[in-house]
Design a protein around this motif. Structure first.
Motif, PDB file in Angstrom:
ATOM      1  N   GLY A 108       0.812  -1.210   0.000  1.00 52.97           N
ATOM      2  CA  GLY A 108       0.000   0.000   0.000  1.00 52.97           C
ATOM      3  C   GLY A 108       0.844   1.257   0.000  1.00 52.97           C
ATOM      4  O   GLY A 108       0.485   2.251  -0.648  1.00 52.97           O
ATOM      5  N   GLN A 109       1.953   1.213   0.711  1.00 52.73           N
ATOM      6  CA  GLN A 109       2.810   2.403   0.782  1.00 52.73           C
ATOM      7  C   GLN A 109       3.340   2.788  -0.598  1.00 52.73           C
ATOM      8  O   GLN A 109       3.428   3.970  -0.915  1.00 52.73           O
ATOM      9  CB  GLN A 109       3.980   2.174   1.741  1.00 52.73           C
ATOM     10  CG  GLN A 109       4.796   3.434   1.949  1.00 52.73           C
ATOM     11  CD  GLN A 109       5.889   3.255   2.975  1.00 52.73           C
ATOM     12  OE1 GLN A 109       6.524   2.209   3.049  1.00 52.73           O
ATOM     13  NE2 GLN A 109       6.095   4.281   3.774  1.00 52.73           N
ATOM     14  N   ARG A 110       3.657   1.815  -1.420  1.00 51.56           N
ATOM     15  CA  ARG A 110       4.118   2.124  -2.788  1.00 51.56           C
ATOM     16  C   ARG A 110       3.021   2.871  -3.556  1.00 51.56           C
ATOM     17  O   ARG A 110       3.296   3.831  -4.280  1.00 51.56           O
ATOM     18  CB  ARG A 110       4.537   0.848  -3.509  1.00 51.56           C
ATOM     19  CG  ARG A 110       5.826   0.243  -2.955  1.00 51.56           C
ATOM     20  CD  ARG A 110       6.346  -0.884  -3.811  1.00 51.56           C
ATOM     21  NE  ARG A 110       5.470  -2.049  -3.848  1.00 51.56           N
ATOM     22  CZ  ARG A 110       5.462  -3.021  -2.942  1.00 51.56           C
ATOM     23  NH1 ARG A 110       6.289  -2.976  -1.918  1.00 51.56           N
ATOM     24  NH2 ARG A 110       4.646  -4.053  -3.070  1.00 51.56           N
ATOM     25  N   HIS A 111       1.787   2.438  -3.389  1.00 50.87           N
ATOM     26  CA  HIS A 111       0.677   3.096  -4.088  1.00 50.87           C
ATOM     27  C   HIS A 111       0.344   4.446  -3.454  1.00 50.87           C
ATOM     28  O   HIS A 111      -0.013   5.396  -4.167  1.00 50.87           O
ATOM     29  CB  HIS A 111      -0.541   2.175  -4.120  1.00 50.87           C
ATOM     30  CG  HIS A 111      -0.321   1.001  -5.015  1.00 50.87           C
ATOM     31  ND1 HIS A 111      -0.410   1.088  -6.383  1.00 50.87           N
ATOM     32  CD2 HIS A 111       0.020  -0.275  -4.732  1.00 50.87           C
ATOM     33  CE1 HIS A 111      -0.148  -0.088  -6.913  1.00 50.87           C
ATOM     34  NE2 HIS A 111       0.125  -0.935  -5.929  1.00 50.87           N
ATOM     35  N   TRP A 112       0.475   4.545  -2.128  1.00 49.37           N
ATOM     36  CA  TRP A 112       0.263   5.831  -1.474  1.00 49.37           C
ATOM     37  C   TRP A 112       1.287   6.846  -1.989  1.00 49.37           C
ATOM     38  O   TRP A 112       0.940   7.991  -2.282  1.00 49.37           O
ATOM     39  CB  TRP A 112       0.369   5.676   0.047  1.00 49.37           C
ATOM     40  CG  TRP A 112       0.239   6.982   0.764  1.00 49.37           C
ATOM     41  CD1 TRP A 112      -0.923   7.604   1.133  1.00 49.37           C
ATOM     42  CD2 TRP A 112       1.304   7.846   1.156  1.00 49.37           C
ATOM     43  NE1 TRP A 112      -0.643   8.808   1.743  1.00 49.37           N
ATOM     44  CE2 TRP A 112       0.718   8.975   1.764  1.00 49.37           C
ATOM     45  CE3 TRP A 112       2.688   7.776   1.054  1.00 49.37           C
ATOM     46  CZ2 TRP A 112       1.477  10.018   2.266  1.00 49.37           C
ATOM     47  CZ3 TRP A 112       3.442   8.816   1.553  1.00 49.37           C
ATOM     48  CH2 TRP A 112       2.841   9.924   2.160  1.00 49.37           C
ATOM     49  N   LEU A 113       2.546   6.420  -2.121  1.00 49.21           N
ATOM     50  CA  LEU A 113       3.579   7.316  -2.643  1.00 49.21           C
ATOM     51  C   LEU A 113       3.268   7.737  -4.078  1.00 49.21           C
ATOM     52  O   LEU A 113       3.478   8.889  -4.449  1.00 49.21           O
ATOM     53  CB  LEU A 113       4.961   6.656  -2.571  1.00 49.21           C
ATOM     54  CG  LEU A 113       5.597   6.598  -1.188  1.00 49.21           C
ATOM     55  CD1 LEU A 113       6.834   5.699  -1.194  1.00 49.21           C
ATOM     56  CD2 LEU A 113       5.957   7.994  -0.693  1.00 49.21           C
ATOM     57  N   ALA A 114       2.764   6.785  -4.871  1.00 51.27           N
ATOM     58  CA  ALA A 114       2.392   7.118  -6.251  1.00 51.27           C
ATOM     59  C   ALA A 114       1.267   8.159  -6.253  1.00 51.27           C
ATOM     60  O   ALA A 114       1.277   9.093  -7.068  1.00 51.27           O
ATOM     61  CB  ALA A 114       1.964   5.864  -7.007  1.00 51.27           C
ATOM     62  N   ALA A 115       0.302   8.013  -5.349  1.00 56.82           N
ATOM     63  CA  ALA A 115      -0.784   8.991  -5.254  1.00 56.82           C
ATOM     64  C   ALA A 115      -0.241  10.342  -4.813  1.00 56.82           C
ATOM     65  O   ALA A 115      -0.631  11.386  -5.362  1.00 56.82           O
ATOM     66  CB  ALA A 115      -1.856   8.501  -4.280  1.00 56.82           C
ATOM     67  N   GLN A 116       0.651  10.335  -3.847  1.00 55.02           N
ATOM     68  CA  GLN A 116       1.244  11.577  -3.339  1.00 55.02           C
ATOM     69  C   GLN A 116       1.992  12.307  -4.459  1.00 55.02           C
ATOM     70  O   GLN A 116       1.811  13.503  -4.671  1.00 55.02           O
ATOM     71  CB  GLN A 116       2.196  11.232  -2.182  1.00 55.02           C
ATOM     72  CG  GLN A 116       2.736  12.392  -1.433  1.00 55.02           C
ATOM     73  CD  GLN A 116       1.782  12.918  -0.368  1.00 55.02           C
ATOM     74  OE1 GLN A 116       0.637  12.497  -0.259  1.00 55.02           O
ATOM     75  NE2 GLN A 116       2.250  13.866   0.388  1.00 55.02           N
ATOM     76  N   GLU A 117       2.812  11.562  -5.179  1.00 56.27           N
ATOM     77  CA  GLU A 117       3.579  12.165  -6.277  1.00 56.27           C
ATOM     78  C   GLU A 117       2.659  12.603  -7.410  1.00 56.27           C
ATOM     79  O   GLU A 117       2.877  13.645  -8.035  1.00 56.27           O
ATOM     80  CB  GLU A 117       4.646  11.180  -6.770  1.00 56.27           C
ATOM     81  CG  GLU A 117       5.750  10.963  -5.755  1.00 56.27           C
ATOM     82  CD  GLU A 117       6.671   9.805  -6.105  1.00 56.27           C
ATOM     83  OE1 GLU A 117       6.471   9.137  -7.145  1.00 56.27           O
ATOM     84  OE2 GLU A 117       7.609   9.562  -5.306  1.00 56.27           O
ATOM     85  N   GLY A 118       1.629  11.806  -7.679  1.00 54.57           N
ATOM     86  CA  GLY A 118       0.682  12.164  -8.725  1.00 54.57           C
ATOM     87  C   GLY A 118      -0.079  13.433  -8.394  1.00 54.57           C
ATOM     88  O   GLY A 118      -0.323  14.277  -9.274  1.00 54.57           O
ATOM     89  N   LEU A 119      -0.467  13.586  -7.139  1.00 59.92           N
ATOM     90  CA  LEU A 119      -1.170  14.790  -6.722  1.00 59.92           C
ATOM     91  C   LEU A 119      -0.253  16.009  -6.826  1.00 59.92           C
ATOM     92  O   LEU A 119      -0.683  17.077  -7.272  1.00 59.92           O
ATOM     93  CB  LEU A 119      -1.704  14.642  -5.292  1.00 59.92           C
ATOM     94  CG  LEU A 119      -2.704  15.697  -4.868  1.00 59.92           C
ATOM     95  CD1 LEU A 119      -4.021  15.539  -5.617  1.00 59.92           C
ATOM     96  CD2 LEU A 119      -2.939  15.626  -3.375  1.00 59.92           C
ATOM     97  N   ASP A 120       1.003  15.830  -6.439  1.00 57.29           N
ATOM     98  CA  ASP A 120       1.976  16.919  -6.580  1.00 57.29           C
ATOM     99  C   ASP A 120       2.099  17.335  -8.048  1.00 57.29           C
ATOM    100  O   ASP A 120       2.170  18.522  -8.363  1.00 57.29           O
ATOM    101  CB  ASP A 120       3.352  16.497  -6.054  1.00 57.29           C
ATOM    102  CG  ASP A 120       3.431  16.448  -4.545  1.00 57.29           C
ATOM    103  OD1 ASP A 120       2.458  16.829  -3.867  1.00 57.29           O
ATOM    104  OD2 ASP A 120       4.479  15.999  -4.030  1.00 57.29           O
ATOM    105  N   ALA A 121       2.127  16.347  -8.952  1.00 58.98           N
ATOM    106  CA  ALA A 121       2.242  16.647 -10.378  1.00 58.98           C
ATOM    107  C   ALA A 121       0.968  17.307 -10.904  1.00 58.98           C
ATOM    108  O   ALA A 121       1.025  18.256 -11.695  1.00 58.98           O
ATOM    109  CB  ALA A 121       2.542  15.366 -11.166  1.00 58.98           C
ATOM    110  N   LEU A 122      -0.175  16.826 -10.464  1.00 62.20           N
ATOM    111  CA  LEU A 122      -1.455  17.363 -10.930  1.00 62.20           C
ATOM    112  C   LEU A 122      -1.667  18.804 -10.481  1.00 62.20           C
ATOM    113  O   LEU A 122      -2.032  19.673 -11.279  1.00 62.20           O
ATOM    114  CB  LEU A 122      -2.606  16.485 -10.421  1.00 62.20           C
ATOM    115  CG  LEU A 122      -4.015  16.932 -10.770  1.00 62.20           C
ATOM    116  CD1 LEU A 122      -4.256  16.769 -12.267  1.00 62.20           C
ATOM    117  CD2 LEU A 122      -5.040  16.123  -9.989  1.00 62.20           C
TER     118      LEU A 122
END
Length: 152
Positions: A108-122
């Motif tokens: 889950g942490q890998r996906h949470w990090l992906a969401a965090q980075e994706g939100l930063d990019a968005l």
């Protein structure tokens, strides 16, 4: 002549809830790839960091009531990711994470990090940092009005 601030054009509560729902949906969509909901990932993470932990302390740390905690724990217990163990005095019990729970939390942490980075990019990292600053200072304003016991 001093500049007058514009009056908000909409209900602040509505706008905040609207943003919170969009951000939650964004994280939920990413965490679903690991078979988790955001609430489940948060519980696994909290127990991994603080556990074994008494349910009352876990609920307080997560700022949720006991019935919400019980409801949110059920699928994690059923999946074998968390377990309820006897507490120190025999009358109490604690919530602990299992090895399978640690593995699921790491996934889950890998996906949470992906969401965090994706939100930063968005939104843009500068906007996200400004949003965090605004949230933190706003929370501090509320905290200043609460009795000391409420900060537990």
């Amino acid at each position: 002549m001093p500049e007058t601030l514009a009056r908000p054009s909409d209900c602040s509560n509505f706008k905040l809830r609207q943003l919170a729902r969009r951000v939650s949906h964004y994280y939920d969509a990413e965490l679903a790839k690991a078979g988790l909901k955001t609430t489940q990932y948060s519980l696994l993470s909290r127990v991994a960091r603080r556990g074994p932990i008494r349910p009352v302390d876990l609920a307080q740390a997560m700022a949720i009531d006991a019935s919400t905690l019980t409801r949110n724990l059920k699928p994690l217990l059923a999946a074998g990711w968390l377990l309820i163990a006897a507490g120190a005095d025999g009358r109490s019990h604690t919530v602990a994470i299992t090895e399978a729970g640690r593995d699921k939390r790491n996934e889950g942490q890998r996906h949470w990090l992906a969401a965090q980075e994706g939100l930063d990019a968005l939104l843009g990292r500068e906007r996200v940092c400004a949003l965090h600053e605004l949230i933190d200072t706003s929370l501090a304003c509320f905290a200043a009005t609460e009795p000391a016991a409420a900060h537990g």
